[in-house]
Design an enzyme around this catalytic site. Sequence first.
Site, PDB file in Angstrom:
ATOM      1  N   GLY A  88       0.744  -1.246   0.000  1.00 44.77           N
ATOM      2  CA  GLY A  88       0.000   0.000   0.000  1.00 44.77           C
ATOM      3  C   GLY A  88       0.771   1.291   0.000  1.00 44.77           C
ATOM      4  N   CYS A 126     -16.164   5.390 -26.954  1.00 39.64           N
ATOM      5  CA  CYS A 126     -17.421   6.148 -26.996  1.00 39.64           C
ATOM      6  C   CYS A 126     -18.039   6.342 -25.621  1.00 39.64           C
ATOM      7  CB  CYS A 126     -18.386   5.441 -27.928  1.00 39.64           C
ATOM      8  SG  CYS A 126     -17.672   5.312 -29.563  1.00 39.64           S
TER       9      CYS A 126
HETATM   10  N1  LLP Z   1      -1.839  -6.814  -0.349  1.00 46.52           N
HETATM   11  C1  LLP Z   1      -3.177  -6.885  -0.459  1.00 46.52           C
HETATM   12  C2  LLP Z   1      -3.917  -7.834   0.393  1.00 46.52           C
HETATM   13  C3  LLP Z   1      -3.853  -6.050  -1.364  1.00 46.52           C
HETATM   14  O1  LLP Z   1      -5.173  -6.105  -1.471  1.00 46.52           O
HETATM   15  C4  LLP Z   1      -3.118  -5.137  -2.157  1.00 46.52           C
HETATM   16  C5  LLP Z   1      -3.775  -4.256  -3.120  1.00 46.52           C
HETATM   17  C6  LLP Z   1      -1.713  -5.119  -2.025  1.00 46.52           C
HETATM   18  C7  LLP Z   1      -1.114  -5.972  -1.093  1.00 46.52           C
HETATM   19  C8  LLP Z   1      -0.832  -4.221  -2.832  1.00 46.52           C
HETATM   20  O2  LLP Z   1      -1.097  -2.873  -2.640  1.00 46.52           O
HETATM   21  P1  LLP Z   1      -0.124  -1.792  -3.307  1.00 46.52           P
HETATM   22  O3  LLP Z   1       1.225  -1.929  -2.650  1.00 46.52           O
HETATM   23  O4  LLP Z   1      -0.051  -2.083  -4.764  1.00 46.52           O
HETATM   24  O5  LLP Z   1      -0.787  -0.500  -3.036  1.00 46.52           O
HETATM   25  N2  LLP Z   1      -6.373  -0.922  -8.808  1.00 46.52           N
HETATM   26  C9  LLP Z   1      -6.094   0.067  -7.789  1.00 46.52           C
HETATM   27  C10 LLP Z   1      -5.309  -0.511  -6.635  1.00 46.52           C
HETATM   28  C11 LLP Z   1      -5.961  -1.714  -5.988  1.00 46.52           C
HETATM   29  C12 LLP Z   1      -5.180  -2.288  -4.837  1.00 46.52           C
HETATM   30  C13 LLP Z   1      -5.772  -3.559  -4.362  1.00 46.52           C
HETATM   31  N3  LLP Z   1      -5.041  -4.245  -3.341  1.00 46.52           N
HETATM   32  C14 LLP Z   1      -5.373   1.244  -8.437  1.00 46.52           C
HETATM   33  O6  LLP Z   1      -5.170   1.248  -9.654  1.00 46.52           O
HETATM   34  O7  LLP Z   1      -5.050   2.222  -7.761  1.00 46.52           O
END
Ligand code: LLP
Length: 421
Positions: free
Chosen positions: A239, A346
């Site tokens: 995150g 579109c």
């Molecule tokens: N661990 C778990 C349990 C997660 O659900 C996620 C992301 C991560 C790790 C990794 O998070 P990161 O380090 O990438 O922030 N599609 C969205 C982001 C969705 C994130 C979902 N879970 C976007 O384009 O901003």
Amino acid sequence: MDHFLYRDGALFAEDVAIADIAAAVGTPFYVYSTATLLRHFHLFDEALGGMDHLVCYAMKANSNQAVLRTLAQAGAGMDVVSGGEYLRAKAAGVPGDKIVFSGVGKTAAEIRLALEGGIRQFNVESEPEMIVLDATARAMGVTAPISIRVNPDVDAKTHAKIATGKSENKFGIPIARAREVYAMAAAMEGLQIIGIDVHIGSQLTDLEPYRLAYQKVAELTEILRADGHTITRLDLGGGLGIPYARSNEAPPLPTDYGKIVRETLGHLDCEIEIEPGRLIAGNAGLMVSEVIYVKEGEGREFLILDGAMNDLIRPAMYDAHHDIIPVVEPAPGTEQSPIDIVGPVCESGDTFAKQRLMPPLSAGDLVAFRSAGAYGAVMASEYNSRPMIPEVLVHGDQFAVIRARPTFDEMINRDTIPSWL
Ligand code: LLP
């Protein structure tokens, strides 16, 4: 920092000119930098230095086999959230004992797949899932290693669609009920409790929510140990945010994050696991697109690109900002004017940016969307029957297509006609 820089007025990915890739593969396309992927992985690895730890790349951010193999060869584990991701990780050469299985709705079939192929741990998200996991493991005559994902009820202060750590979100077990659920798990013969899991959201630009959540995890660790459970591993989720608008954003550094982990959890003698996705892949990728038309509207101009919302959905879905830069560097002092940057799909939602300041551009010019390496290609679709765009990986002065653009026939022939038609 990334490896997409101008050299003598032309945008490069490491030692390869973006224009050369465009000439070879056509536009639009995604391009990733090996050096940037590795740099970000090592930043995390070093930030947790001195603690027993494993960085499990959250492959939902970018699950191309070549990206996975690059990171796996550097020593990364993987965080997977589906049977498909599990098989992709295995196919990229990641051993089962470096794969963590997260996700709110693992099916019995997915659980079986992972138990057969080997797994580091399941991050359990609910009691019903725990019951299925236990039954599946016992039926196979094995024990499933688990952490239970607790929901710490912390505000991650991020976009509502990607916040996960508030009690109103569907994720994890309320931390207040953790003792009860751990006691249930301990009584199940098919399960072996390993640790605790927490993930509070994505694109966090403030470290305080992490501190609050990890303090709660530290307290819970002591309580569960006092209850007689063996807690040896803490999965802290992912995150950490990245700068999408270079000019005015400075998200926290992995080293500062590492400091918080050490301060809040360092005394517990646990192995630390983290699941970064965006911070590893985000700024390691560009989406490159060509200007089709410049259109004069009513009081505003539109830059119409050959890339669209189906290729990069983040602006339409989360109102996300991506820096968009010309592939030919504007001369110093070039005047910029506001323009709406849109794709050909579109829908009015197919808008990448409104009234963005850009230098003069015309049909045939190339532009690059920065920070498109995470949640770009993986979220793409063929909406409007636009074939999925190719992905390219750069390594020094070499580049390779790591997923080819399907032909129109390949796209159409994926459909099948029933016998009555
Ligand atoms: N661990 C778990 C349990 C997660 O659900 C996620 C992301 C991560 C790790 C990794 O998070 P990161 O380090 O990438 O922030 N599609 C969205 C982001 C969705 C994130 C979902 N879970 C976007 O384009 O901003």
